[in-house]
Design a protein around this motif. Structure first.
Motif, PDB file in Angstrom:
ATOM      1  N   ASP A  79      13.008   2.103  10.211  1.00 54.38           N
ATOM      2  CA  ASP A  79      13.660   2.503  11.455  1.00 54.38           C
ATOM      3  C   ASP A  79      12.675   2.713  12.589  1.00 54.38           C
ATOM      4  OD1 ASP A  79      16.295   2.388  10.637  1.00 54.38           O
ATOM      5  OD2 ASP A  79      16.259   4.403   9.794  1.00 54.38           O
ATOM      6  N   GLY A  80      11.399   2.350  12.340  1.00 54.11           N
ATOM      7  CA  GLY A  80      10.412   2.423  13.400  1.00 54.11           C
ATOM      8  C   GLY A  80       9.710   3.763  13.536  1.00 54.11           C
ATOM      9  N   VAL A  81       9.905   4.679  12.577  1.00 52.83           N
ATOM     10  CA  VAL A  81       9.247   5.983  12.634  1.00 52.83           C
ATOM     11  C   VAL A  81       7.780   5.824  12.240  1.00 52.83           C
ATOM     12  CG1 VAL A  81       9.230   8.342  11.734  1.00 52.83           C
ATOM     13  CG2 VAL A  81      11.406   7.149  12.094  1.00 52.83           C
ATOM     14  N   GLU A  82       6.876   6.371  13.022  1.00 53.85           N
ATOM     15  CA  GLU A  82       5.459   6.333  12.711  1.00 53.85           C
ATOM     16  C   GLU A  82       5.132   7.339  11.610  1.00 53.85           C
ATOM     17  OE1 GLU A  82       3.167   4.295  13.811  1.00 53.85           O
ATOM     18  OE2 GLU A  82       4.606   3.232  15.101  1.00 53.85           O
ATOM     19  N   PRO A  83       4.111   7.045  10.779  1.00 58.56           N
ATOM     20  CA  PRO A  83       3.759   7.974   9.695  1.00 58.56           C
ATOM     21  C   PRO A  83       3.502   9.405  10.179  1.00 58.56           C
ATOM     22  CG  PRO A  83       2.657   5.884   9.347  1.00 58.56           C
ATOM     23  CD  PRO A  83       3.328   5.794  10.697  1.00 58.56           C
ATOM     24  N   ALA A  84       2.788   9.550  11.310  1.00 56.10           N
ATOM     25  CA  ALA A  84       2.508  10.891  11.815  1.00 56.10           C
ATOM     26  C   ALA A  84       3.793  11.622  12.211  1.00 56.10           C
ATOM     27  CB  ALA A  84       1.559  10.817  13.011  1.00 56.10           C
ATOM     28  N   GLY A  85       4.705  10.883  12.858  1.00 56.40           N
ATOM     29  CA  GLY A  85       5.983  11.471  13.231  1.00 56.40           C
ATOM     30  C   GLY A  85       6.812  11.856  12.030  1.00 56.40           C
ATOM     31  N   TYR A  86       6.751  11.032  10.984  1.00 58.32           N
ATOM     32  CA  TYR A  86       7.513  11.333   9.766  1.00 58.32           C
ATOM     33  C   TYR A  86       6.952  12.583   9.088  1.00 58.32           C
ATOM     34  CZ  TYR A  86       9.817  10.729   5.250  1.00 58.32           C
ATOM     35  OH  TYR A  86      10.568  10.927   4.115  1.00 58.32           O
ATOM     36  N   ALA A  87       5.610  12.703   9.064  1.00 58.39           N
ATOM     37  CA  ALA A  87       4.986  13.878   8.458  1.00 58.39           C
ATOM     38  C   ALA A  87       5.415  15.144   9.193  1.00 58.39           C
ATOM     39  CB  ALA A  87       3.470  13.728   8.475  1.00 58.39           C
ATOM     40  N   LEU A  88       5.438  15.086  10.529  1.00 60.01           N
ATOM     41  CA  LEU A  88       5.856  16.233  11.325  1.00 60.01           C
ATOM     42  C   LEU A  88       7.306  16.574  11.064  1.00 60.01           C
ATOM     43  CD1 LEU A  88       5.069  18.265  13.549  1.00 60.01           C
ATOM     44  CD2 LEU A  88       5.805  16.558  15.237  1.00 60.01           C
ATOM     45  N   ARG A  89       8.147  15.545  10.992  1.00 58.80           N
ATOM     46  CA  ARG A  89       9.583  15.770  10.775  1.00 58.80           C
ATOM     47  C   ARG A  89       9.858  16.382   9.406  1.00 58.80           C
ATOM     48  NH1 ARG A  89      13.396  10.588  11.137  1.00 58.80           N
ATOM     49  NH2 ARG A  89      12.803  10.350   8.949  1.00 58.80           N
ATOM     50  N   GLN A  90       9.084  15.971   8.398  1.00 59.57           N
ATOM     51  CA  GLN A  90       9.314  16.449   7.031  1.00 59.57           C
ATOM     52  C   GLN A  90       8.537  17.723   6.726  1.00 59.57           C
ATOM     53  OE1 GLN A  90      12.028  14.200   6.661  1.00 59.57           O
ATOM     54  NE2 GLN A  90      11.467  14.640   4.539  1.00 59.57           N
ATOM     55  N   GLY A  91       7.614  18.092   7.617  1.00 58.46           N
ATOM     56  CA  GLY A  91       6.829  19.289   7.384  1.00 58.46           C
ATOM     57  C   GLY A  91       5.793  19.129   6.283  1.00 58.46           C
ATOM     58  N   VAL A  92       5.230  17.925   6.171  1.00 53.98           N
ATOM     59  CA  VAL A  92       4.214  17.662   5.156  1.00 53.98           C
ATOM     60  C   VAL A  92       2.949  17.164   5.840  1.00 53.98           C
ATOM     61  CG1 VAL A  92       5.932  17.112   3.392  1.00 53.98           C
ATOM     62  CG2 VAL A  92       5.001  15.271   4.811  1.00 53.98           C
ATOM     63  N   ARG A  93       1.864  17.114   5.099  1.00 51.82           N
ATOM     64  CA  ARG A  93       0.605  16.639   5.645  1.00 51.82           C
ATOM     65  C   ARG A  93       0.625  15.122   5.808  1.00 51.82           C
ATOM     66  NH1 ARG A  93      -4.006  20.056   2.259  1.00 51.82           N
ATOM     67  NH2 ARG A  93      -3.372  22.148   2.979  1.00 51.82           N
ATOM     68  N   ILE A  94      -0.109  14.631   6.799  1.00 56.87           N
ATOM     69  CA  ILE A  94      -0.192  13.195   7.022  1.00 56.87           C
ATOM     70  C   ILE A  94      -0.853  12.517   5.822  1.00 56.87           C
ATOM     71  CG2 ILE A  94      -2.380  13.406   8.243  1.00 56.87           C
ATOM     72  CD1 ILE A  94       0.403  10.780   8.794  1.00 56.87           C
ATOM     73  N   SER A  95      -1.772  13.231   5.142  1.00 56.33           N
ATOM     74  CA  SER A  95      -2.409  12.665   3.950  1.00 56.33           C
ATOM     75  C   SER A  95      -1.389  12.414   2.847  1.00 56.33           C
ATOM     76  CB  SER A  95      -3.521  13.595   3.446  1.00 56.33           C
ATOM     77  OG  SER A  95      -3.002  14.877   3.110  1.00 56.33           O
ATOM     78  N   THR A  96      -0.370  13.269   2.760  1.00 57.82           N
ATOM     79  CA  THR A  96       0.692  13.074   1.761  1.00 57.82           C
ATOM     80  C   THR A  96       1.489  11.817   2.084  1.00 57.82           C
ATOM     81  OG1 THR A  96       0.883  15.455   1.376  1.00 57.82           O
ATOM     82  CG2 THR A  96       2.759  14.093   0.739  1.00 57.82           C
ATOM     83  N   VAL A  97       1.812  11.625   3.357  1.00 61.06           N
ATOM     84  CA  VAL A  97       2.568  10.439   3.768  1.00 61.06           C
ATOM     85  C   VAL A  97       1.748   9.183   3.523  1.00 61.06           C
ATOM     86  CG1 VAL A  97       3.609   9.253   5.746  1.00 61.06           C
ATOM     87  CG2 VAL A  97       3.899  11.720   5.469  1.00 61.06           C
ATOM     88  N   ARG A  98       0.460   9.220   3.820  1.00 59.39           N
ATOM     89  CA  ARG A  98      -0.391   8.056   3.591  1.00 59.39           C
ATOM     90  C   ARG A  98      -0.483   7.726   2.108  1.00 59.39           C
ATOM     91  NH1 ARG A  98      -5.021  10.061   7.887  1.00 59.39           N
ATOM     92  NH2 ARG A  98      -4.029   9.177   9.780  1.00 59.39           N
ATOM     93  N   SER A  99      -0.544   8.752   1.281  1.00 62.33           N
ATOM     94  CA  SER A  99      -0.573   8.533  -0.169  1.00 62.33           C
ATOM     95  C   SER A  99       0.726   7.888  -0.644  1.00 62.33           C
ATOM     96  CB  SER A  99      -0.799   9.862  -0.894  1.00 62.33           C
ATOM     97  OG  SER A  99      -0.764   9.696  -2.298  1.00 62.33           O
ATOM     98  N   GLN A 100       1.860   8.347  -0.091  1.00 60.40           N
ATOM     99  CA  GLN A 100       3.156   7.760  -0.451  1.00 60.40           C
ATOM    100  C   GLN A 100       3.240   6.308   0.007  1.00 60.40           C
ATOM    101  OE1 GLN A 100       5.703  10.636   1.475  1.00 60.40           O
ATOM    102  NE2 GLN A 100       6.053  11.773  -0.421  1.00 60.40           N
ATOM    103  N   ILE A 101       2.686   6.012   1.181  1.00 65.94           N
ATOM    104  CA  ILE A 101       2.690   4.628   1.676  1.00 65.94           C
ATOM    105  C   ILE A 101       1.897   3.735   0.729  1.00 65.94           C
ATOM    106  CG2 ILE A 101       1.829   3.108   3.508  1.00 65.94           C
ATOM    107  CD1 ILE A 101       2.576   5.276   5.510  1.00 65.94           C
ATOM    108  N   GLN A 102       0.740   4.206   0.272  1.00 68.81           N
ATOM    109  CA  GLN A 102      -0.059   3.416  -0.662  1.00 68.81           C
ATOM    110  C   GLN A 102       0.708   3.159  -1.954  1.00 68.81           C
ATOM    111  OE1 GLN A 102      -3.017   1.882  -0.153  1.00 68.81           O
ATOM    112  NE2 GLN A 102      -2.701   2.556   1.980  1.00 68.81           N
TER     113      GLN A 102
END
Length: 379
Positions: A324-347
């Motif tokens: 839906d075009g959400v950036e990883p940093a924006g998703y981390a902020l929306r979910q209340g998690v660290r950006i490192s967690t989102v990057r790990s999930q992307i990998q």
């Protein structure tokens, strides 16, 4: 496994649909994509009947005729798995047949293993006139399949109905040595054929509809030439088309993405080499495959059904957000998690789906079609 990915193999299948002499090359490319030597594609008029047509790579025609077609097709345990499941999905047969089961199977012991193969990844599609089975096989030495390999083979299977529709229409029109314009016109995917200078040679009805629908302005036709909204992407397109028409396309032919006014990738452009033959001359063409992204839909998943590709619930939610075009940093902020967690999930998503970057995740998930609370693969 061929690290160039599925795009060159898909292009080879489309060429074979129009030029039957190219089928051996297409099947060889499919086997190589799978990391093995043996691949087959055969047609059954209906379940239970012997196959009537086959394309093979790495296996002698005599072995097929004398063995599989005459007898072993009737006791092939993999075929039973395919016909009981949902059509259009590649299955890893290693998940169904243990070494103990293989040791007790007449099919495996007397035919499959004797042909030097052990592991297979297979899928079936139905076109109304019969069942078409596509399989790739590996030896014990080449090892089992992993999920990235399965994802690449799945991409080829997704195109198979269109490939055979193109083949059948071309045969019905008795087209020989030239591109079947009428056959291309019936395909649901938007296709444009261009020469090395991006001059339009042909566009099918699906492309006409796409160019006339929102988002407008992403693709334009001026003076008979195809142009894209973004100048930087236009330069990449021109370079790739020149290479494709010259027969020099290689490496990793990932799609190009055209963004909308909000900066989201809104259109995926695939570039496939296609050879036009006529009057004793050969001229290179490139086929542009256009697919709009971010189609509005209600995205629900059947209760208690396993997530596709073995994703977790968190990975599934993240993949849809990327689509839906959400950036990883924006998703981390929306979910209340660290950006490192989102990057790990992307990998993790990249590894499970066989994609290479976040944009490909967005492309893959925005292509899913949602119906009656479920999901089906894109055409």
């Amino acid at each position: 496994m061929d690290h160039d990915g599925a795009d060159p193999v898909i292009a080879a299948f489309y060429r074979a649909a129009l030029q039957p002499e190219e089928w051996p090359a297409a099947m060889h490319a499919f086997a190589r994509l799978a990391g093995g030597d043996v691949a087959c594609c055969f047609l059954k008029p209906q379940a239970g009947e012997a196959p009537t047509r086959a394309y093979l790579s790495g296996m002698e025609q005599d072995a097929w005729e004398a063995g599989y077609r005459r007898y072993y097709h009737a006791i092939d345990p993999g075929y039973a798995i395919l016909t009981r499941g949902v059509a259009g999905r590649m299955h890893l047969m290693q998940e169904y047949f243990s070494d103990r089961m293989v040791a007790r199977s007449e099919y495996f012991q007397d035919f499959y293993l004797r042909r030097g193969v052990r592991y297979s990844c297979s899928g079936v599609v139905s076109d109304g006139s019969g069942l078409t089975i596509l399989s790739a096989h590996r030896t014990m030495r080449q090892g089992q399949y992993d999920q990235p390999a399965q994802a690449q083979l799945q991409r080829v299977l997704d195109h198979l109905p269109n490939i055979f529709r193109l083949r059948d229409t071309a045969q019905q029109a008795q087209v020989r040595g030239a591109l079947a314009w009428a056959a291309l016109d019936v395909l649901p995917r938007a296709l444009l054929l261009v020469d090395a200078g991006l001059r339009l040679v042909f566009m099918n009805q699906a492309a006409h509809r796409l160019l006339a629908a929102p988002p407008s302005g992403l693709v334009n036709l001026r003076g008979g030439q195809v142009g894209l909204r973004a100048s930087s992407v236009q330069q990449q397109l021109a370079q790739r088309v020149r290479l494709a028409c010259a027969g020099l396309a290689g490496g990793h032919p990932v799609p190009l993405y055209v963004s909308d006014a909000d900066g989201r990738p809104a259109l995926e452009v695939g570039i496939l080499p296609l050879l036009q033959v006529g009057d004793g001359e050969q001229a290179g063409l490139a086929m542009l495959s256009l697919r709009p992204l971010f189609q509005a839909s209600a995205r629900r998943w059947p209760h208690k059904a396993p997530w596709p590709w073995g994703l977790t619930g968190a990975e599934w939610s993240l993949a849809l957000a990327l689509a839906d075009g959400v950036e990883p940093a924006g998703y981390a902020l929306r979910q209340g998690v660290r950006i490192s967690t989102v990057r790990s999930q992307i990998q993790s998503i990249l590894g499970k789906t066989g994609t290479r970057r976040s944009k490909e995740i967005a492309s893959l998930f925005s292509a899913l079609e949602w119906e009656q609370g479920g999901v089906v693969a894109p055409p």
